[in-house]
Design an enzyme around this catalytic site. Sequence first.
Site, PDB file in Angstrom:
ATOM      1  CG  ASP A  88      -2.119   0.911   1.040  1.00  0.00           C
ATOM      2  OD1 ASP A  88      -2.205   1.579  -0.015  1.00  0.00           O
ATOM      3  OD2 ASP A  88      -2.949   0.999   1.962  1.00  0.00           O
ATOM      4  CG  ASP A 123      -6.079   5.508  -3.297  1.00  0.00           C
ATOM      5  OD1 ASP A 123      -5.007   5.120  -2.769  1.00  0.00           O
ATOM      6  OD2 ASP A 123      -7.189   5.119  -2.908  1.00  0.00           O
ATOM      7  CB  CYS A 273     -11.535 -22.632  18.472  1.00  0.00           C
ATOM      8  SG  CYS A 273     -10.762 -22.439  16.859  1.00  0.00           S
ATOM      9  CB  CYS A 275      -8.023 -23.050  14.524  1.00  0.00           C
ATOM     10  SG  CYS A 275      -7.225 -21.984  15.719  1.00  0.00           S
ATOM     11  CB  CYS A 278      -7.660 -22.668  19.627  1.00  0.00           C
ATOM     12  SG  CYS A 278      -7.953 -20.969  19.173  1.00  0.00           S
TER      13      CYS A 278
HETATM   14 ZN   LIG Z   1      -8.852 -21.133  17.104  1.00  0.00          ZN
END
Ligand SMILES: [Zn+2]
Length: 650
Positions: A88, A123, A273, A275, A278
């Site tokens: 950016d 921009d 969770c 994932c 976790c």
């Molecule tokens: Zn997680």
Amino acid sequence: MFEIIRRDGLARIGKLETPHGQLETPALLPVVNPRLVTVPPRELHDVFGFQALITNSYIIRNDPKLNARAKEVGLHEMLDFPGTIMTDSGTFQSHMYGEVEVKNEDIINFQREIGTDIGTVLDIFTEPDWSKEKTAHAVDVTMDRTIEAADLKGKMLLAGVVQGSVFEDLREDCARRLALVDVDVHPIGGVVPLMEQYRFAELADVIVASKKGLDPSRPVHLFGAGHPMVFALAALLGCDMFDSASYAKFARDDRFMFPEGTASLADMKGIHCHCPACQSHSYQEIAAMKPAERAALIARHNLWVSLEEIQRVKRAILEGDLWELVERRCRAHPALLSALRHLAKHQEYLERFEPLSRDNSLLYTGPETLSRPIFLRYERRFFERYKYPDTEVMVAFEEAGKPYARHYQKEMADVMESCDAHFFVASPIGAVPIELDEMYPVAQSLFPEPPDLQTKERIREQMEHLSHEHPYALGVAWDGQATIDTLMMMCQKKPSFDIDLARVRAVCDYQFGKGAADLLLDGKVAIKKSETTGKIRNVLVDGEHILSMRANDGFFTLRPPGAMRLKKGFDAPKLRVTVKDDSIPFNREGKNVFNAFVTECDPEIRPMDEVMVVDQKDDLVALGRAILTREEMFSFRTGIAVKVREGIKL
Ligand SMILES: [Zn+2]
């Protein structure tokens, strides 16, 4: 160079070639702050599998140490990231902190010098509360800078940002002007405040307005969209790239992202969770961590969840159930539901990209489903193209089982014993003539029973519309034996309705256009059915095989004699894709039509429509299905325009 691999409406799976490899879209680019690395770029690439990231060239340029290092070894080595790096330009800093001290020319040159793959124009960030006048001026400045940057980009890909605040006409105008500049990627900028303030309906307007003006062959990047809640909706509207700084920002505030929203650690009763970040930690362990360690874990969780959602969106595009996914996701928050309802406003535009049919059935998820473009398609084609059979009476059934003609087989036979009758079904899809009951999405759709109020209202409206249009001497609602008794007293004519012939006629007109049935069926018609399913398979006229009906969606594939009839009756470019001479020998061999060879195309063609591939003299070369719309065929330099099924040998 960007190429479409699969599409569903405006949503697409594509491949963008960059100096550091191919980027498959939809893609999420994690934002890496070079001064505050939360998850090392190498890990983003090797462990998470991110093909691209985005970092800020303005920050690097203003930091003497980073500036020197980036110039010395290049951005990829400095960050230790082998994939695609987008940068950016400082525009977002101007939104956060006011003016930035850099010139467009300098930041473009700097991005190119440090080896960025996709650099961004400086921009002007058009804020949602700006006046139209101020916004229009900012768009002009953005355009001047984009034109300047295009001259300086060299081998670097250039991101030219669509601005225009919440003014749809300014967004579309900016997009149209950008389409004329040599730019490779189009971020939609200035939308972070809309997302932060949950103004998702306006966000949808901004995306659609931008898409209307942009060149479809360039990927669209929704700048600052980093929450998995919005990926499905944004992809549905044609956004290909997203970037997330939120994963790290939210993590520093102990906030976990989910596709259903955000949860603060303090409010959570457990982690629940699985994932990779976790799974080996309990709630107590995470709560007891030092803030920096905890932020690093939550940032990784946020990345895994975001990545999984991107994969989920891809799967939906491939399998054709993105609408269902979007409708479910938009129930995560009332503001998203507002945006979903708001899409009804864009039905007309969305219909231009709506495929003829999908592999998956249409599943109703709520009243918003009724605003999908397929409903507009049905309504319009029915009232414009459908030719009523010449019967004396019409009997309207309620929808009770599918396919309709099978469900009401006995009732129809009873009525037709003594009456010249035709039948309609009051369906959520619309007023459906009984013979269209196997066509997508009439047969391939599921609605809850009993229908909810909005569905009932739609059915009522559609049937009322029909009652003003129909040409029958008498129309009655089915009421069992009472209906038969009434009709027996009133009917004069002998039964004449032939459902097989009516089915062929109605699908021809719906699929190929008003009058197609008259062209195709002029002669002695023979209908061949499957012995196992009883469904129509082939249609012959005067002994020639002109059409085959597909079992999955109830539409026809054209056979060469059928195509010849349509070609004779419909003037070019209707139903045609015209190709250059050098493509013809390949297409005659049954090979696909590539975009670069298309010289003309029917503007009414929708994705997955049956089309005739013709040469410059309008001679038939091949038959197949269009993958892209006319505008897309002209815009893309690579990729398939028509999937050819059958070449016509000389
Ligand atoms: Zn997680």
